[in-house]
Write a protein that holds these residues in place. Sequence first.
Motif, PDB file in Angstrom:
ATOM      1  N   ALA A 137      56.976  64.100 120.453  1.00 33.55           N
ATOM      2  CA  ALA A 137      57.465  63.377 121.632  1.00 33.55           C
ATOM      3  C   ALA A 137      56.685  62.080 121.805  1.00 33.55           C
ATOM      4  CB  ALA A 137      57.319  64.253 122.866  1.00 33.55           C
ATOM      5  N   GLY A 138      57.410  61.015 122.064  1.00 30.83           N
ATOM      6  CA  GLY A 138      56.783  59.710 122.234  1.00 30.83           C
ATOM      7  C   GLY A 138      56.689  58.889 120.970  1.00 30.83           C
ATOM      8  N   ASP A 139      56.897  59.507 119.793  1.00 26.78           N
ATOM      9  CA  ASP A 139      56.861  58.764 118.533  1.00 26.78           C
ATOM     10  C   ASP A 139      58.067  57.839 118.434  1.00 26.78           C
ATOM     11  OD1 ASP A 139      54.505  59.893 117.744  1.00 26.78           O
ATOM     12  OD2 ASP A 139      55.406  61.347 116.366  1.00 26.78           O
ATOM     13  N   ARG A 140      57.926  56.815 117.589  1.00 27.90           N
ATOM     14  CA  ARG A 140      58.997  55.827 117.430  1.00 27.90           C
ATOM     15  C   ARG A 140      59.682  55.953 116.076  1.00 27.90           C
ATOM     16  NH1 ARG A 140      54.706  55.768 120.061  1.00 27.90           N
ATOM     17  NH2 ARG A 140      53.653  54.143 118.846  1.00 27.90           N
ATOM     18  N   LEU A 141      61.011  55.800 116.105  1.00 24.10           N
ATOM     19  CA  LEU A 141      61.852  55.839 114.904  1.00 24.10           C
ATOM     20  C   LEU A 141      62.560  54.498 114.784  1.00 24.10           C
ATOM     21  CD1 LEU A 141      64.264  58.694 113.824  1.00 24.10           C
ATOM     22  CD2 LEU A 141      64.995  56.315 113.758  1.00 24.10           C
ATOM     23  N   ALA A 142      62.281  53.764 113.718  1.00 27.74           N
ATOM     24  CA  ALA A 142      62.862  52.443 113.513  1.00 27.74           C
ATOM     25  C   ALA A 142      64.163  52.539 112.727  1.00 27.74           C
ATOM     26  CB  ALA A 142      61.876  51.531 112.785  1.00 27.74           C
ATOM     27  N   LEU A 143      65.179  51.808 113.181  1.00 35.71           N
ATOM     28  CA  LEU A 143      66.517  51.833 112.588  1.00 35.71           C
ATOM     29  C   LEU A 143      66.794  50.477 111.941  1.00 35.71           C
ATOM     30  CD1 LEU A 143      68.219  53.486 115.673  1.00 35.71           C
ATOM     31  CD2 LEU A 143      67.754  54.622 113.489  1.00 35.71           C
ATOM     32  N   PHE A 144      66.695  50.440 110.617  1.00 38.80           N
ATOM     33  CA  PHE A 144      66.865  49.216 109.834  1.00 38.80           C
ATOM     34  C   PHE A 144      68.269  49.267 109.246  1.00 38.80           C
ATOM     35  CE2 PHE A 144      64.545  46.614 106.267  1.00 38.80           C
ATOM     36  CZ  PHE A 144      64.978  45.429 106.840  1.00 38.80           C
ATOM     37  N   SER A 145      69.276  48.974 110.071  1.00 42.98           N
ATOM     38  CA  SER A 145      70.644  49.319 109.696  1.00 42.98           C
ATOM     39  C   SER A 145      71.663  48.334 110.227  1.00 42.98           C
ATOM     40  CB  SER A 145      70.976  50.721 110.236  1.00 42.98           C
ATOM     41  OG  SER A 145      72.330  51.059 110.050  1.00 42.98           O
ATOM     42  N   GLN A 146      72.771  48.244 109.514  1.00 45.56           N
ATOM     43  CA  GLN A 146      73.948  47.537 109.989  1.00 45.56           C
ATOM     44  C   GLN A 146      74.716  48.441 110.958  1.00 45.56           C
ATOM     45  OE1 GLN A 146      74.579  44.427 109.265  1.00 45.56           O
ATOM     46  NE2 GLN A 146      73.700  43.951 107.275  1.00 45.56           N
ATOM     47  N   ASN A 147      75.953  48.046 111.303  1.00 49.05           N
ATOM     48  CA  ASN A 147      76.801  48.877 112.158  1.00 49.05           C
ATOM     49  C   ASN A 147      77.370  50.032 111.330  1.00 49.05           C
ATOM     50  OD1 ASN A 147      76.270  47.105 114.181  1.00 49.05           O
ATOM     51  ND2 ASN A 147      78.391  46.683 114.700  1.00 49.05           N
ATOM     52  N   HIS A 148      76.579  51.073 111.241  1.00 49.86           N
ATOM     53  CA  HIS A 148      76.803  52.177 110.327  1.00 49.86           C
ATOM     54  C   HIS A 148      76.540  53.469 111.095  1.00 49.86           C
ATOM     55  CE1 HIS A 148      75.686  54.940 106.990  1.00 49.86           C
ATOM     56  NE2 HIS A 148      76.436  54.173 106.228  1.00 49.86           N
TER      57      HIS A 148
ATOM     58  N   LYS B  73      66.594  63.313 120.858  1.00 49.13           N
ATOM     59  CA  LYS B  73      66.568  64.777 120.853  1.00 49.13           C
ATOM     60  C   LYS B  73      65.174  65.314 120.510  1.00 49.13           C
ATOM     61  CE  LYS B  73      71.471  65.625 119.724  1.00 49.13           C
ATOM     62  NZ  LYS B  73      71.795  66.782 120.593  1.00 49.13           N
ATOM     63  N   ALA B  74      64.422  64.566 119.729  1.00 44.60           N
ATOM     64  CA  ALA B  74      63.064  64.974 119.373  1.00 44.60           C
ATOM     65  C   ALA B  74      62.035  64.450 120.369  1.00 44.60           C
ATOM     66  CB  ALA B  74      62.724  64.493 117.964  1.00 44.60           C
ATOM     67  N   GLY B  75      62.518  63.837 121.467  1.00 42.87           N
ATOM     68  CA  GLY B  75      61.608  63.337 122.497  1.00 42.87           C
ATOM     69  C   GLY B  75      61.007  61.989 122.191  1.00 42.87           C
ATOM     70  N   GLY B  76      61.581  61.268 121.212  1.00 48.19           N
ATOM     71  CA  GLY B  76      61.008  60.000 120.786  1.00 48.19           C
ATOM     72  C   GLY B  76      61.723  58.779 121.311  1.00 48.19           C
ATOM     73  N   VAL B  77      61.368  57.653 120.722  1.00 48.54           N
ATOM     74  CA  VAL B  77      61.886  56.344 121.116  1.00 48.54           C
ATOM     75  C   VAL B  77      62.491  55.685 119.883  1.00 48.54           C
ATOM     76  CG1 VAL B  77      61.303  54.104 122.120  1.00 48.54           C
ATOM     77  CG2 VAL B  77      60.034  56.154 122.812  1.00 48.54           C
TER      78      VAL B  77
END
Length: 556
Positions: free
Chosen positions: A77-88, A100-104
């Motif tokens: 919880a609180g960890d960050r997930l970066a999304l390096f993506s187009q409109n996909h 859902k995992a409590g992250g950002v």
Amino acid sequence: MTTSSYGDRPWLALYREGQPTDIDPEFDNLLAMVDDAVRRAPHQDAIRYFDGRMSLAELDAAADALAAALQQRGFAAGDRLALFSQNHPAFVIGMLAAWKAGGVAVSVNPMYKQRELRHLLQDSGARVLLCLDEVHEVAADVLAGAGHEVEIVISSAGRDFQTRDDPRVLPDRDPAALPGAVGLTDLLARHAGQRPAPVRAAHPDDPAFLVYTSGTTGEPKGACLSHANLVFNARSYREWMELSPPDAILAIAPLFHITGLVGHGVLSLLVPAPLVLGHRFNAEVMVDLIREHRPVFTVGAITAFTAMVGGPGVGPDDFASLTKVYSGGAPIPPSVADKVESVLGAYVHNAYGLTETSSITHLVPPQRRAPVDPESGALSIGVPIASVRARIVDGAGDEVPLGEVGELAIAGPQVAEGYWGRPDATAASFPGGELRTGDVGFMDSDGWFYLVDRLKDVIIASGYKVWPREVEDVLYSHPAVREAAVVGVPDEYRGETVHAFVSLQPDAVVTEAALVAHCRERMAAYKYPRAIAFVDELPKTASGKILRRELRGGRA
């Protein structure tokens, strides 16, 4: 009631009957919003990606599987997930999995190069990077170095989740390898049917997304947007546009940009309505998607609409389903709005907002046309939406009288608390919780708001202020001009002088002298451009906003 400290304003009369002037939170957090959508319409399309379809139940299950996989690999919880993506679809799956995992979630512009990606990963402290295969080379270079906290790397192919390739937007070459990465589709298959371990329900003020705002004055800063910010503005879109589940939403704006994130992605989950994705913007692809999926609503930069309506064989019948059309991200010159409407068949309503305000704060009401200020020629950005408090202030933060020019300041439920890890920048930009936008404008006696320009873009020529927007609007009124941008350049005599960059309509022919004369006839002597450079294309952000700062360093 929608107010500013000007008191009760006439703009309330501009709302259609029944339009709420205040909106109470409908959900405490984004996951409660998504759960409600899945419960109400599990089999409805959540995403349409070319010929691929994903229902709300399938999207929810995929996000559950990814969230479970992340937790098993140490994501907390609180960890960050970066999304390096187009409109996909991977962007939406990753976004939901982070929550859902409590992250950002952290959005990353897929046009970023190594230096830019490295800064964002370091600044956000992201532990997970989910990226498309087409950006493997950039990601690999950054991940091979030190200074970031990324421990989990997930790769998704641009051709995942679809049955038909489109070479107009999908690379036709084999991607470079990304060492240490696990494939998204493999991960989802391996953890299918699993659910993440329960985490504390997100508080409305908990961060949900870091969206990095342009680094026009220093490095990009991450606007920290809460669950409450995003839920509120998604609901603002839905209420204002009167959207319902059958109303497909066309994602013209990129999801990593605040307009696409809220006005496409979060909004589609709230309604819930099908989200039509086309990987990245290509005018021909977008027109084909409209013909196939018949979307009802979209919001994007005016440059995107200009590109779509300028294609061969395109006419009003192609756009007949798009009955609710808004433009945000860049101001609309009145002459361009008229040209687009003549082909689109629908009036393009103005919208205004910023990354720091979770997208919209001002809109032109659906049954109204934006007025044009007779003095500046600016098209109104609209009126404040529900619960927004907007005012025009001077340099000391005091309100200026109606009709006078000053800086637009905004407070309301969608305004971010500040920038990630930047207390000094937060204090400077959000004094007392009110955002100082940096945009210069005024409010008229009827309650309409107008923007003149950005504070940083003003040109001082012989002691006089010249707002580039005004000069650009005059250039756009010439039939040969497709796009225009105006900047100030150093001048020994005048201090600065006005320099314009112009791209022309297909097959149009006009001379620099003719365009200068066109402007000289329509504005004061100190305002018209002394030089005009013709270019094939003007530099733009991914959202379609013209980059004046790049032109300053590369003038002809």
